[in-house]
Design a protein around this motif. Structure first.
Motif, PDB file in Angstrom:
ATOM      1  N   TRP A  75      28.073  31.662  43.521  1.00 21.82           N
ATOM      2  CA  TRP A  75      28.729  30.562  43.236  1.00 21.82           C
ATOM      3  C   TRP A  75      30.025  31.209  42.972  1.00 21.82           C
ATOM      4  N   HIS A  76      30.873  30.119  43.350  1.00 21.01           N
ATOM      5  CA  HIS A  76      32.453  30.324  43.267  1.00 21.01           C
ATOM      6  C   HIS A  76      32.913  30.865  41.971  1.00 21.01           C
ATOM      7  N   GLY A  77      33.532  31.808  41.695  1.00 25.82           N
ATOM      8  CA  GLY A  77      34.059  32.344  40.416  1.00 25.82           C
ATOM      9  C   GLY A  77      33.051  33.080  39.581  1.00 25.82           C
ATOM     10  N   VAL A  78      31.941  33.296  40.045  1.00 26.00           N
ATOM     11  CA  VAL A  78      30.817  34.003  39.479  1.00 26.00           C
ATOM     12  C   VAL A  78      30.536  35.382  39.836  1.00 26.00           C
ATOM     13  N   GLY A  79      30.366  36.378  39.197  1.00 25.99           N
ATOM     14  CA  GLY A  79      30.156  37.824  39.462  1.00 25.99           C
ATOM     15  C   GLY A  79      29.079  38.225  38.626  1.00 25.99           C
ATOM     16  N   CYS A  80      28.141  38.762  39.338  1.00 27.15           N
ATOM     17  CA  CYS A  80      26.929  39.367  38.647  1.00 27.15           C
ATOM     18  C   CYS A  80      26.833  40.972  38.910  1.00 27.15           C
ATOM     19  N   ASN A  81      25.928  41.612  37.949  1.00 26.34           N
ATOM     20  CA  ASN A  81      25.724  43.046  37.930  1.00 26.34           C
ATOM     21  C   ASN A  81      24.751  43.035  39.054  1.00 26.34           C
ATOM     22  N   ASN A  82      25.100  44.195  39.970  1.00 25.70           N
ATOM     23  CA  ASN A  82      24.275  44.370  41.135  1.00 25.70           C
ATOM     24  C   ASN A  82      22.873  44.768  40.860  1.00 25.70           C
ATOM     25  N   VAL A  83      22.713  45.517  39.682  1.00 24.15           N
ATOM     26  CA  VAL A  83      21.388  46.128  39.311  1.00 24.15           C
ATOM     27  C   VAL A  83      20.583  45.058  38.454  1.00 24.15           C
ATOM     28  N   THR A  84      21.224  44.636  37.362  1.00 18.52           N
ATOM     29  CA  THR A  84      20.492  43.562  36.464  1.00 18.52           C
ATOM     30  C   THR A  84      20.381  42.497  36.842  1.00 18.52           C
ATOM     31  N   GLY A  85      21.346  41.948  37.708  1.00 18.29           N
ATOM     32  CA  GLY A  85      21.459  40.472  38.177  1.00 18.29           C
ATOM     33  C   GLY A  85      22.079  39.611  36.905  1.00 18.29           C
ATOM     34  N   TYR A  86      22.575  40.231  35.925  1.00 17.04           N
ATOM     35  CA  TYR A  86      23.226  39.181  34.722  1.00 17.04           C
ATOM     36  C   TYR A  86      24.446  38.897  35.336  1.00 17.04           C
ATOM     37  N   VAL A  87      24.994  37.873  34.871  1.00 16.06           N
ATOM     38  CA  VAL A  87      26.334  37.299  35.017  1.00 16.06           C
ATOM     39  C   VAL A  87      27.240  38.127  34.121  1.00 16.06           C
ATOM     40  N   LYS A  88      28.112  38.855  34.921  1.00 18.10           N
ATOM     41  CA  LYS A  88      29.243  39.752  33.995  1.00 18.10           C
ATOM     42  C   LYS A  88      30.599  39.252  34.144  1.00 18.10           C
ATOM     43  N   GLU A  89      30.729  38.189  35.196  1.00 19.66           N
ATOM     44  CA  GLU A  89      32.292  37.782  35.354  1.00 19.66           C
ATOM     45  C   GLU A  89      32.227  36.329  35.692  1.00 19.66           C
ATOM     46  N   LEU A  90      33.310  35.593  34.958  1.00 23.51           N
ATOM     47  CA  LEU A  90      33.605  34.180  35.403  1.00 23.51           C
ATOM     48  C   LEU A  90      34.765  34.055  35.451  1.00 23.51           C
ATOM     49  N   ASP A  91      35.333  33.643  36.520  1.00 27.42           N
ATOM     50  CA  ASP A  91      36.718  33.562  37.005  1.00 27.42           C
ATOM     51  C   ASP A  91      37.102  32.300  37.467  1.00 27.42           C
ATOM     52  N   LEU A  92      37.500  31.301  36.918  1.00 33.40           N
ATOM     53  CA  LEU A  92      37.899  30.138  37.126  1.00 33.40           C
ATOM     54  C   LEU A  92      39.494  29.745  36.961  1.00 33.40           C
ATOM     55  N   ASN A  93      40.281  30.892  37.375  1.00 32.48           N
ATOM     56  CA  ASN A  93      41.716  30.727  37.318  1.00 32.48           C
ATOM     57  C   ASN A  93      42.271  29.924  38.198  1.00 32.48           C
ATOM     58  N   THR A  94      42.827  28.926  37.659  1.00 31.16           N
ATOM     59  CA  THR A  94      43.514  28.313  38.691  1.00 31.16           C
ATOM     60  C   THR A  94      45.081  28.317  38.917  1.00 31.16           C
ATOM     61  N   ILE A  95      45.671  29.151  38.313  1.00 30.36           N
ATOM     62  CA  ILE A  95      46.969  29.703  38.683  1.00 30.36           C
ATOM     63  C   ILE A  95      47.148  30.272  39.966  1.00 30.36           C
TER      64      ILE A  95
END
Length: 804
Positions: A75-95
């Protein structure tokens, strides 16, 4: 030794036989609660969808966040750990992509607390409104948190202290009013802190918690309403970036920072610091950025600044510094930006430019701002050696002489401003030879010099700066023909060619330009009212059109509201235009100032439309052949400040009663055929009126004592009417005639992309004709603020000429 193995096997069989169904059920339950699709855990996917439900997304930024799109890691702005699959990053910066999107808004759903492994959260540039306590204290693995440039207000949740692993915290540019900073005491890993724009004036001793952040390397507290700051002894050898700009420290606060020897960037802009720059600054040898602009610094610029050999950016603008640029500055070979703008700096720039141009490798200087100073001499030829220069501002100094051709070698130059100096000679094609990146070009003069700067460019010259956007060559000499090199500049948005000696027609290629502002005033341009503009100019973005003082003829285009719907400033005065004023002019809903004076316009005014122009401040229709009655509508424009209808054939009475009036400062109805009594509302409801000119009409009746309520009145001209009775003794109460305010121009204020309308204010009604003794009429514009006048001559006042 085999016995234990047999026992283990029997025990394992027992567990499988009796507990197998329970283990299978437990496995199925676990899977149903948190199964994975791709790398995405279902619990986290549902949490993200709950977060989306609570917000508005007008640009459909989160279109990929759907229940049927199960892999939330894509999904847009979502980053996961490649091993565990847990969401590690949420970037919804509009600047970073503001041109492509709009803000997300709404509340932050506490469901985000389900993202237990989140390490990076960037929500800057949105409009979320509030931070839920139960969320912010639960994502304890966060290392990076940026909530800047939202509309958060009120208190900062103290639960932020639970984020003990946080390295980066940015809460800047919000509406926080902070009284307690105790949560900082728990953020022992914090390296970056930005609370800029928060009100810290009531934190008091709570500021000491910042001093406990031993890992801190960047601290930003700009615009926090601070008047003092605790001594930060823990950071003298660790802090690399300190921004305390736009606070109110005053005095000699600067000296308290001198022990921060590890600083690479120091910003004390607009902190009201005073006095000279201390020589002890030379011990801050790590400095790369030093910003001290917008203060009250005095004295000379110390030579020891040149000992800061790592310096890349030095901003001392808007102070009271004096003396020459230190010769030693020529050794600052890493310097990329130098701004001494608006100081009392004197002397020449030759030695500095010569020195820095000898840097090996070549000078890195990109920005040189020396405008609004007392610099003298000419531009040295060595300026052409500053190959990295992108911005060169030398406007409004005491520099003179010929402009060197070496300027044409600055191939990286984007903005050049040489305005308001005493240049002479000519500019040739060599001056512009390699300026392919030029976007802004200002070479203008306040008045036409005796020997104006001449543009000696051949008719077939191909202009290299095809990306130019803003061009201002006021009072240079370009004519008599229209400069043909303009036709290659398809990116031009603003053209100001006032009084440049053009006596030609607007060429056929001119409509190919897409403009925001066009000023061709005070030339001798002839032809019909620019039909070319009407036929092809892409003018939907046009905000300013100034054709004053030319030889245009014909009529005002009937469809001006269709070709220029966003027009704000319109001046066609001092031309040969005839016909009537089209009613379509009242459909220019953004119109702020209109001047059609000194033409041959005739007929009556459009009637019931002016009141709908809610931004209109100036109407100048003087010196035409207009006639008929003046509608109440024209008085009712809600922001009207200046109304000039003088020297026409208007007749009838002034409205007897008006419920709405704009903040009128100037009324000039002189030399018409108005009649009737002077209306009482004029005196009761115009507290800001400064000029009232009704001379040479047919007004009658008495001057009432209420007329004296115009305390701001500076010019009162009622001469050549049929007024009678005594003159009230309170005429001595006009306090506006007892003072002089030279900073009080009678014009509409504002600017359009760098065009200062005050510099050409007479184009929008900033002039009044005043009769003095023996029938001599003088025109005042720039000196109008110094004039006070009462003229009651040629009326029928009684023998008691001044009632006592």
């Amino acid at each position: 030794m085999a016995i234990p193995s047999i026992q283990s096997a029997i025990l394992l069989s027992f567990l499988v036989l009796f507990l197998g169904p329970y283990l299978q059920t437990a496995k199925l339950c676990s899977c149903s609660d948190d199964h994975k699709v791709g790398n995405c855990h279902s619990i986290e996917r549902l949490a993200l969808l709950d977060f989306k439900k609570g917000m508005e997304d007008p640009s459909n930024k989160l279109s990929s966040w759907r229940l049927d799109n199960e892999d939330c890691c894509k999904w847009h702005g979502v980053g996961c750990n490649n091993v565990t699959g847990y969401v590690k990053e949420l970037d919804l910066n509009t600047i970073k992509d503001m041109a492509q999107t709009t803000r997300l808004s709404g509340g932050i759903n506490p469901a985000l607390a389900q993202l237990k492994h989140l390490k990076y959260l960037d929500l800057r540039g949105n409009a979320f409104g509030s931070i839920p306590d139960q969320f912010i204290g639960s994502v304890k693995e966060l290392r990076y948190l940026d909530l800047s440039r939202n509309y958060f207000e009120g208190r900062i949740p103290q639960q932020l202290g639970n984020l003990s692993h946080l390295h980066h915290l940015d809460l800047s540019k919000n509406l926080f009013s902070i009284q307690e900073l105790q949560f900082l005491s728990q953020l022992t890993s914090l390296e970056y802190l930005d609370l800029s724009g928060s009100d810290l004036s009531k934190t008091g001793e709570s500021l000491r918690y910042i001093n406990g952040l031993h890992s801190l390397s960047e601290l930003h507290l700009s615009d926090c309403q601070l008047s003092s700051f605790p001594l930060m002894t823990n950071f003298t050898t660790t802090l690399s970036v300190l921004d305390l700009s736009y606070n109110n420290f005053g005095g000699f606060f600067f000296k308290a920072i001198l022990n921060f020897t590890a600083l690479q960037s120091l910003d004390l802009s607009a902190t009201e610091i005073q006095g000279p720059i201390p020589k002890a600054i030379e011990q801050m040898t790590s400095l790369k950025t030093l910003l001290l602009g917008l203060n009250d610094l005095t004295g000379h610029i110390p030579d020891v600044l040149a000992n800061l050999t790592s310096l890349e950016r030095l901003d001392l603008e808007d102070n009271h510094l004096e003396g020459p640029i230190p010769l030693s500055f020529g050794a600052l070979c890493k310097l990329k930006e130098l701004s001494l703008y608006n100081n009392n700096i004197s002397g020449e720039i030759t030695e500095f430019v010569n020195g820095i141009s000898l840097c090996r490798p070549n000078s890195l200087l990109e920005t040189l701002q020396l405008g609004h100073t007392k610099l003298t001499g000419n531009i040295p030829y060595s300026i052409g050696n500053l190959k990295s220069l992108r911005i060169l501002y030398l406007q409004e100094t005491s520099m003179n002489g010929a402009i060197p051709k070496s300027l044409g070698q600055l191939s990286e130059l984007e903005a050049l401003d040489l305005s308001l100096n005493a240049w002479d000679g000519e500019l040739t094609e060599d001056h512009f030879a390699n300026l392919a990146n030029l976007i802004v070009l200002y070479i203008s003069f306040d008045e036409k010099p005796p020997k104006p700067l001449f543009f000696n460019l051949s008719s077939n010259w191909v202009c290299p700066f095809t990306e130019l956007f803003h061009l201002d060559l006021t009072n240079c000499q370009l004519g008599p023909l229209f400069p043909s090199w303009l036709q290659n500049l398809n990116q031009l948005g603003i053209i100001k060619l006032e009084n440049v000696g053009i006596s030609d027609k607007i060429p056929n290629w001119f409509p190919n330009l897409s403009l925001q502002a066009l000023d061709l005033s005070n030339n001798q341009i002839r032809g019909k009212v620019p039909l070319e503009l009407r036929n092809g100019l892409k003018s939907t973005e046009m905000r300013m059109l100034n054709l004053r003082g030319n030889l245009f003829s014909g009529t005002i285009p009937l469809n001006i509201n269709e070709t220029m719907p966003n027009l704000e400033f319109l001046s066609l005065s001092n031309n040969l235009i005839e016909g009537s004023i089209p009613s379509s002019i009242c459909n220019l809903k953004q119109l702020t100032a209109v001047s059609l004076s000194s033409n041959y316009l005739s007929g009556e005014l459009p009637q019931e439309c002016w009141k709908d122009l809610r931004f209109l401040e100036v109407i100048d229709l003087s010196n035409n052949h207009l006639s008929g009655k003046v509608s109440i509508s024209i008085w009712s424009a809600p922001r009207l400040s200046l109304l000039s209808l003088s020297k026409n054939g208007f007749s009838g009475n002034l409205p007897p009663n008006l419920k709405t009036l704009g903040p009128l400062r100037v009324i000039d109805l002189g030399e018409n055929s108005f009649s009737g009594n002077l209306p009482m509302w004029m005196w009761k409801r115009l507290p800001h009126l400064e000029i009232l000119r009704l001379r040479s009409n047919s007004f009658s009746g008495f001057i009432h004592e209420h007329h004296c309520l115009l305390h701001s009145l500076q010019i009162l001209d009622l001469a050549h009417n049929g007024l009678s009775g005594p003159i009230p003794h309170c005429f001595g109460n006009f306090s506006g005639m007892a003072t002089v305010d030279p900073t009080n121009p009678f014009s509409v204020y504002g600017s359009i992309e760098g065009i200062d309308l005050r510099r050409s204010s007479q184009e929008f009604g900033d002039q009044v004709n005043v009769w003095i003794t023996k029938g001599i009429e003088l025109e005042y514009n720039r000196t109008l603020a110094f004039l006070q006048c009462i003229d009651l001559s040629h009326n029928a006042f009684s023998e008691r000429y001044l009632q006592r």
